[in-house]
Motif scaffolding. Structure first.
Motif, PDB file in Angstrom:
ATOM      1  N   LYS A  22     -14.185  10.539  -9.893  1.00  0.00           N
ATOM      2  CA  LYS A  22     -14.503   9.081  -9.776  1.00  0.00           C
ATOM      3  C   LYS A  22     -14.381   8.233 -10.894  1.00  0.00           C
ATOM      4  CE  LYS A  22     -18.789  10.260  -7.192  1.00  0.00           C
ATOM      5  NZ  LYS A  22     -18.678  11.679  -6.820  1.00  0.00           N
ATOM      6  N   PHE A  23     -14.176   6.903 -10.670  1.00  0.00           N
ATOM      7  CA  PHE A  23     -14.142   6.147 -11.882  1.00  0.00           C
ATOM      8  C   PHE A  23     -15.644   5.491 -11.900  1.00  0.00           C
ATOM      9  CE2 PHE A  23     -10.105   5.105  -9.751  1.00  0.00           C
ATOM     10  CZ  PHE A  23      -9.129   5.556 -10.999  1.00  0.00           C
ATOM     11  N   ILE A  24     -16.035   5.319 -13.076  1.00  0.00           N
ATOM     12  CA  ILE A  24     -17.432   4.752 -13.395  1.00  0.00           C
ATOM     13  C   ILE A  24     -17.086   3.422 -14.260  1.00  0.00           C
ATOM     14  CG2 ILE A  24     -19.691   5.260 -14.689  1.00  0.00           C
ATOM     15  CD1 ILE A  24     -19.070   8.177 -14.327  1.00  0.00           C
ATOM     16  N   ILE A  25     -17.668   2.299 -13.655  1.00  0.00           N
ATOM     17  CA  ILE A  25     -17.373   1.088 -14.145  1.00  0.00           C
ATOM     18  C   ILE A  25     -18.914   0.744 -15.043  1.00  0.00           C
ATOM     19  CG2 ILE A  25     -16.859  -1.228 -13.974  1.00  0.00           C
ATOM     20  CD1 ILE A  25     -15.705  -0.113 -11.147  1.00  0.00           C
ATOM     21  N   LYS A  26     -18.847   0.515 -16.240  1.00  0.00           N
ATOM     22  CA  LYS A  26     -20.120   0.446 -16.998  1.00  0.00           C
ATOM     23  C   LYS A  26     -20.104  -1.041 -17.724  1.00  0.00           C
ATOM     24  CE  LYS A  26     -22.553   2.491 -20.635  1.00  0.00           C
ATOM     25  NZ  LYS A  26     -22.825   3.585 -21.611  1.00  0.00           N
ATOM     26  N   PHE A  27     -21.048  -1.866 -17.434  1.00  0.00           N
ATOM     27  CA  PHE A  27     -21.165  -2.997 -17.974  1.00  0.00           C
ATOM     28  C   PHE A  27     -22.382  -2.946 -18.770  1.00  0.00           C
ATOM     29  CE2 PHE A  27     -19.192  -3.721 -13.829  1.00  0.00           C
ATOM     30  CZ  PHE A  27     -18.397  -4.706 -13.997  1.00  0.00           C
ATOM     31  N   GLU A  28     -22.399  -3.449 -20.176  1.00  0.00           N
ATOM     32  CA  GLU A  28     -23.155  -3.615 -21.114  1.00  0.00           C
ATOM     33  C   GLU A  28     -23.579  -5.008 -21.666  1.00  0.00           C
ATOM     34  OE1 GLU A  28     -23.215   0.050 -23.867  1.00  0.00           O
ATOM     35  OE2 GLU A  28     -21.160   0.000 -23.200  1.00  0.00           O
ATOM     36  N   GLN A  29     -24.639  -5.437 -21.759  1.00  0.00           N
ATOM     37  CA  GLN A  29     -25.105  -6.625 -22.561  1.00  0.00           C
ATOM     38  C   GLN A  29     -26.331  -6.262 -23.144  1.00  0.00           C
ATOM     39  OE1 GLN A  29     -26.514 -10.109 -20.104  1.00  0.00           O
ATOM     40  NE2 GLN A  29     -24.757 -11.033 -20.781  1.00  0.00           N
ATOM     41  N   GLY A  30     -26.220  -6.313 -24.630  1.00  0.00           N
ATOM     42  CA  GLY A  30     -27.344  -5.937 -25.472  1.00  0.00           C
ATOM     43  C   GLY A  30     -28.030  -4.712 -25.213  1.00  0.00           C
ATOM     44  N   THR A  31     -29.318  -4.514 -24.824  1.00  0.00           N
ATOM     45  CA  THR A  31     -29.867  -3.135 -24.641  1.00  0.00           C
ATOM     46  C   THR A  31     -30.030  -2.792 -22.963  1.00  0.00           C
ATOM     47  OG1 THR A  31     -32.006  -4.375 -24.068  1.00  0.00           O
ATOM     48  CG2 THR A  31     -31.488  -3.649 -26.418  1.00  0.00           C
ATOM     49  N   LEU A  32     -29.108  -3.544 -22.123  1.00  0.00           N
ATOM     50  CA  LEU A  32     -29.109  -3.579 -20.665  1.00  0.00           C
ATOM     51  C   LEU A  32     -27.654  -3.038 -20.396  1.00  0.00           C
ATOM     52  CD1 LEU A  32     -30.900  -6.814 -19.507  1.00  0.00           C
ATOM     53  CD2 LEU A  32     -32.024  -4.589 -19.908  1.00  0.00           C
ATOM     54  N   GLU A  33     -27.868  -2.211 -19.592  1.00  0.00           N
ATOM     55  CA  GLU A  33     -26.517  -1.711 -18.679  1.00  0.00           C
ATOM     56  C   GLU A  33     -26.547  -1.534 -17.136  1.00  0.00           C
ATOM     57  OE1 GLU A  33     -26.123   2.941 -19.308  1.00  0.00           O
ATOM     58  OE2 GLU A  33     -25.814   1.783 -20.977  1.00  0.00           O
ATOM     59  N   GLN A  34     -25.561  -1.614 -16.626  1.00  0.00           N
ATOM     60  CA  GLN A  34     -25.200  -1.470 -15.229  1.00  0.00           C
ATOM     61  C   GLN A  34     -24.010  -0.398 -14.974  1.00  0.00           C
ATOM     62  OE1 GLN A  34     -25.372  -4.876 -12.754  1.00  0.00           O
ATOM     63  NE2 GLN A  34     -25.848  -6.180 -14.750  1.00  0.00           N
ATOM     64  N   SER A  35     -24.185   0.497 -14.108  1.00  0.00           N
ATOM     65  CA  SER A  35     -22.886   1.132 -13.954  1.00  0.00           C
ATOM     66  C   SER A  35     -22.627   1.303 -12.227  1.00  0.00           C
ATOM     67  CB  SER A  35     -22.882   2.425 -14.437  1.00  0.00           C
ATOM     68  OG  SER A  35     -24.158   3.229 -14.019  1.00  0.00           O
ATOM     69  N   TYR A  36     -21.534   1.497 -12.047  1.00  0.00           N
ATOM     70  CA  TYR A  36     -20.784   1.688 -10.662  1.00  0.00           C
ATOM     71  C   TYR A  36     -20.025   2.630 -10.488  1.00  0.00           C
ATOM     72  CZ  TYR A  36     -23.072  -3.238 -10.245  1.00  0.00           C
ATOM     73  OH  TYR A  36     -23.764  -4.240 -10.474  1.00  0.00           O
ATOM     74  N   LYS A  37     -20.038   3.363  -9.553  1.00  0.00           N
ATOM     75  CA  LYS A  37     -19.389   4.565  -9.478  1.00  0.00           C
ATOM     76  C   LYS A  37     -18.490   4.476  -7.994  1.00  0.00           C
ATOM     77  CE  LYS A  37     -22.646   7.954 -11.659  1.00  0.00           C
ATOM     78  NZ  LYS A  37     -23.474   8.992 -11.253  1.00  0.00           N
ATOM     79  N   ILE A  38     -17.202   4.824  -8.239  1.00  0.00           N
ATOM     80  CA  ILE A  38     -16.383   4.579  -6.888  1.00  0.00           C
ATOM     81  C   ILE A  38     -15.443   5.898  -7.027  1.00  0.00           C
ATOM     82  CG2 ILE A  38     -14.763   2.914  -7.886  1.00  0.00           C
ATOM     83  CD1 ILE A  38     -14.747   1.817  -5.148  1.00  0.00           C
ATOM     84  N   ALA A  39     -15.142   6.382  -5.804  1.00  0.00           N
ATOM     85  CA  ALA A  39     -14.320   7.478  -5.994  1.00  0.00           C
ATOM     86  C   ALA A  39     -13.061   7.042  -5.936  1.00  0.00           C
ATOM     87  CB  ALA A  39     -14.212   8.158  -4.414  1.00  0.00           C
ATOM     88  N   GLU A  40     -12.071   8.016  -7.013  1.00  0.00           N
ATOM     89  CA  GLU A  40     -10.723   7.713  -7.106  1.00  0.00           C
ATOM     90  C   GLU A  40      -9.960   7.383  -6.067  1.00  0.00           C
ATOM     91  OE1 GLU A  40      -9.240  10.614  -9.636  1.00  0.00           O
ATOM     92  OE2 GLU A  40     -10.527  10.054 -11.329  1.00  0.00           O
ATOM     93  N   THR A  41     -10.238   8.039  -4.854  1.00  0.00           N
ATOM     94  CA  THR A  41      -9.614   7.869  -3.377  1.00  0.00           C
ATOM     95  C   THR A  41      -9.694   6.580  -2.777  1.00  0.00           C
ATOM     96  OG1 THR A  41     -11.131   9.159  -2.396  1.00  0.00           O
ATOM     97  CG2 THR A  41      -9.219  10.412  -3.270  1.00  0.00           C
ATOM     98  N   ASP A  42     -10.776   6.040  -3.126  1.00  0.00           N
ATOM     99  CA  ASP A  42     -11.024   4.689  -2.640  1.00  0.00           C
ATOM    100  C   ASP A  42     -10.205   3.384  -3.348  1.00  0.00           C
ATOM    101  OD1 ASP A  42     -12.521   5.884  -0.791  1.00  0.00           O
ATOM    102  OD2 ASP A  42     -14.328   5.478  -1.875  1.00  0.00           O
ATOM    103  N   ILE A  43      -9.550   3.822  -4.614  1.00  0.00           N
ATOM    104  CA  ILE A  43      -8.991   2.803  -5.266  1.00  0.00           C
ATOM    105  C   ILE A  43      -7.442   3.121  -5.237  1.00  0.00           C
ATOM    106  CG2 ILE A  43      -8.651   1.796  -7.427  1.00  0.00           C
ATOM    107  CD1 ILE A  43     -11.188   1.062  -6.184  1.00  0.00           C
ATOM    108  N   VAL A  44      -6.612   2.198  -4.972  1.00  0.00           N
ATOM    109  CA  VAL A  44      -5.026   2.209  -4.887  1.00  0.00           C
ATOM    110  C   VAL A  44      -4.832   1.663  -6.237  1.00  0.00           C
ATOM    111  CG1 VAL A  44      -2.928   1.329  -3.671  1.00  0.00           C
ATOM    112  CG2 VAL A  44      -5.167   1.556  -2.367  1.00  0.00           C
ATOM    113  N   GLY A  45      -3.889   2.377  -6.949  1.00  0.00           N
ATOM    114  CA  GLY A  45      -3.436   1.984  -8.084  1.00  0.00           C
ATOM    115  C   GLY A  45      -4.089   2.488  -9.405  1.00  0.00           C
ATOM    116  N   GLY A  46      -4.845   3.456  -9.125  1.00  0.00           N
ATOM    117  CA  GLY A  46      -5.788   4.086 -10.410  1.00  0.00           C
ATOM    118  C   GLY A  46      -6.523   2.834 -11.097  1.00  0.00           C
ATOM    119  N   VAL A  47      -6.532   2.945 -12.582  1.00  0.00           N
ATOM    120  CA  VAL A  47      -7.188   1.999 -13.252  1.00  0.00           C
ATOM    121  C   VAL A  47      -6.766   0.664 -13.098  1.00  0.00           C
ATOM    122  CG1 VAL A  47      -7.558   1.356 -15.666  1.00  0.00           C
ATOM    123  CG2 VAL A  47      -7.738   3.760 -15.004  1.00  0.00           C
ATOM    124  N   ASN A  48      -5.674   0.369 -12.700  1.00  0.00           N
ATOM    125  CA  ASN A  48      -5.003  -0.930 -12.307  1.00  0.00           C
ATOM    126  C   ASN A  48      -5.761  -1.518 -11.235  1.00  0.00           C
ATOM    127  OD1 ASN A  48      -3.299  -1.005 -14.510  1.00  0.00           O
ATOM    128  ND2 ASN A  48      -1.696  -0.266 -13.548  1.00  0.00           N
TER     129      ASN A  48
END
Length: 82
Positions: A22-48
């Motif tokens: 899975k790719f885990i996309i993590k956003f941080e702003q000060g003391t708050l954070e949001q994260s989103y998980k997505i299967a690697e197979t759902d994304i074409v081109g890897g990290v790009n």
């Protein structure tokens, strides 16, 4: 969990991690954070491909969520503190 990349942004920190196919996309702003998980197979081109997913419209929505989260926390803390 290993860090794969960081995406520079002036209003928040954006990190991309890899873990358990899975790719885990993590956003941080000060003391708050949001994260989103997505299967690697759902994304074409890897990290790009993840970079393509993170367009300005999506990031603007994430920043709006931070604003709502912050307001909710302040209201809850005010109830606690009174």
């Amino acid at each position: 969990m290993r860090i794969l990349a960081e995406l520079p942004h002036p209003d928040c920190k954006i990190s991309i991690f890899g873990m358990n196919q899975k790719f885990i996309i993590k956003f941080e702003q000060g003391t708050l954070e949001q994260s989103y998980k997505i299967a690697e197979t759902d994304i074409v081109g890897g990290v790009n491909g993840v970079f393509e997913l993170l367009d300005e419209t999506f990031i603007a929505e994430v920043l709006n969520h931070f604003s709502i989260m912050r307001k909710s926390f302040i209201v809850a803390f005010d109830r606690y503190d009174s």
